[in-house]
Design an enzyme around this catalytic site. Sequence first.
Site, PDB file in Angstrom:
ATOM      1  N   ASP A 216       0.823  -1.190   0.000  1.00  0.00           N
ATOM      2  CA  ASP A 216       0.000   0.000   0.000  1.00  0.00           C
ATOM      3  C   ASP A 216       0.871   1.260   0.000  1.00  0.00           C
ATOM      4  OD1 ASP A 216      -2.739   1.195   0.417  1.00  0.00           O
ATOM      5  OD2 ASP A 216      -1.790   1.932   2.250  1.00  0.00           O
ATOM      6  N   GLU A 266      14.745 -15.288   0.121  1.00  0.00           N
ATOM      7  CA  GLU A 266      15.082 -16.318   1.097  1.00  0.00           C
ATOM      8  C   GLU A 266      14.095 -17.485   1.065  1.00  0.00           C
ATOM      9  OE1 GLU A 266      14.999 -14.393   4.873  1.00  0.00           O
ATOM     10  OE2 GLU A 266      16.485 -12.867   4.325  1.00  0.00           O
TER      11      GLU A 266
END
Length: 557
Positions: A216, A266
Amino acid sequence: MSTSPEHVATGSEWWRTAVIYQIYPRSFADASGDGIGDLPGIESRMDALAQLGVDALWLSPFMVSPQRDAGYDVADYRDVDPLFGTLADFDAMLAAAHERGIKLIVDLVPNHSSSDHAWFQAALAAAPGSVERARYIFRDGMGENGELPPNNWESVFGGRAWTRVTEADGTPGQWYLHIFDSSQPDFDWSNEEVREEFRGVLRFWLARGADGFRVDVAHGLVKADGLPDYTPPADGDSMGGHEPVPYWGQEGVHDIYRDWHTVLAEYEGDRVLCAEAWLPTLDETALWVRSDEMHQAFNFLYMYAGWNADAQREVITESLRAFNSVGAPSTWVLSNHDVVRHATRFAVEFENAQGAGIGPNTPGPRPDATLGLRRARAATTLMLALPGSAYLYQGEELGLPEAIDLPDEARQDPSFFRTNGERYGRDGCRVPIPWEPEAPAFGFNTTGESWLPQPAEYAEFSRSFEEKDDASTLELYKNLLTERRAHGLGSGTLAWKDTGSATLLALTNADVEVVVNFGADELLVDADRVILSSEPLLVSTENQAMVPTDVTVWLRA
């Protein structure tokens, strides 16, 4: 004759070609019956989403919040608000999506928190210059006694962007920045503690299995040094669109997303970051999706492009050029929880800025619902033929119009109140969607409760009603998604075709030719070539299909 082809950026990641469906949780499905949608409600309707044929879901905020801005004011980034359920409900909903091959994207709000957040409460209790206040943007005021705000910035929701606090000893104190509502204080992203906190938030949801994040106000995290005064143009959009703006699109924000990119790397499974970044040009938007930053950015210039051949051709061409230049797919979007639904917007003949909304007393003629839906269906049929990734907003597959006639006393958008009703705001696109025509709350729940009132006309837009009609908007969307996948349009190559007409648009992608008729004269095509059309076509005795105005047709190339 065809013009030069526009290639979509190549890559095998799922998000490059995905059709992603936005769920506004409080308005999708309500299992508890309290009038507010929830995560168990979403899980209960997962089969309907699978049948629609979408690749992923994006959930607007469901984290702990006092709900002063419908969840975009987060008080705890690592838990589910009790309105929507529990973390166990999230896990069950996510599992239900994954079982059906549907990815899930979490909405993240990093520009600001709720004023109820523990950090902000600690800041209010602490002294000026403290580590607690350094997490947010606190400043001394101007004037003889600090009685004036630090600068002249205005809130996106109306009024000034600064609020003065009362210090622990009862005296008027510093001011804090809130680009949005006063209950949404902005974080200070120059503070390493803020950056580390959000790395932890990302890892929390990624470890639970989230497939990515829609971010956002991605363009707003970094503010210009010195917080200089800025007055937006009188005709400007509150979310940006003019340069320079000291609280939008600052260069330092890119370092944040490069950092986040490494966090997502990751984890297995091509996790994705999508930017809500309101920027003046497509080239600037493309900077958010360079190879080491975000993966997608919403294409708002496409969403607001005019409904005519020249405007559509220009924005599509420029979108593919700009995003391809940085190796990213273009995204396409026509509606979301912040804008007037495109089944109404395409019939609006007057300027309607983002967040303004439409209500009973909006100046200008009332939008023609039939015209709006016809153009919306044609626009979606064009959009889903384009290479890249497309976003759908819940209810648009039903052809839902904007809810215009909401009474003032029912409205809940902060912008309505902060502007004393001058802006109707975003409630009209957030009304709970209909499922069954005769059920309480049109099947939104079993009790009939609804946090915003549903128009009576929603009965004819309900999902079960449209499932019985082969010409319904729902069946059109299902067919579009089926054929889009079958023809590989998301990863295809677009080439324009010269039509010799200012009111016709034609292109090819993969083995599909797409023609849009923007003009008044009817267009004839070979009926045997028709794959699908945004409206039913009349076929002559010579096997010619007549394509009237505001209709898009897919043909076998």
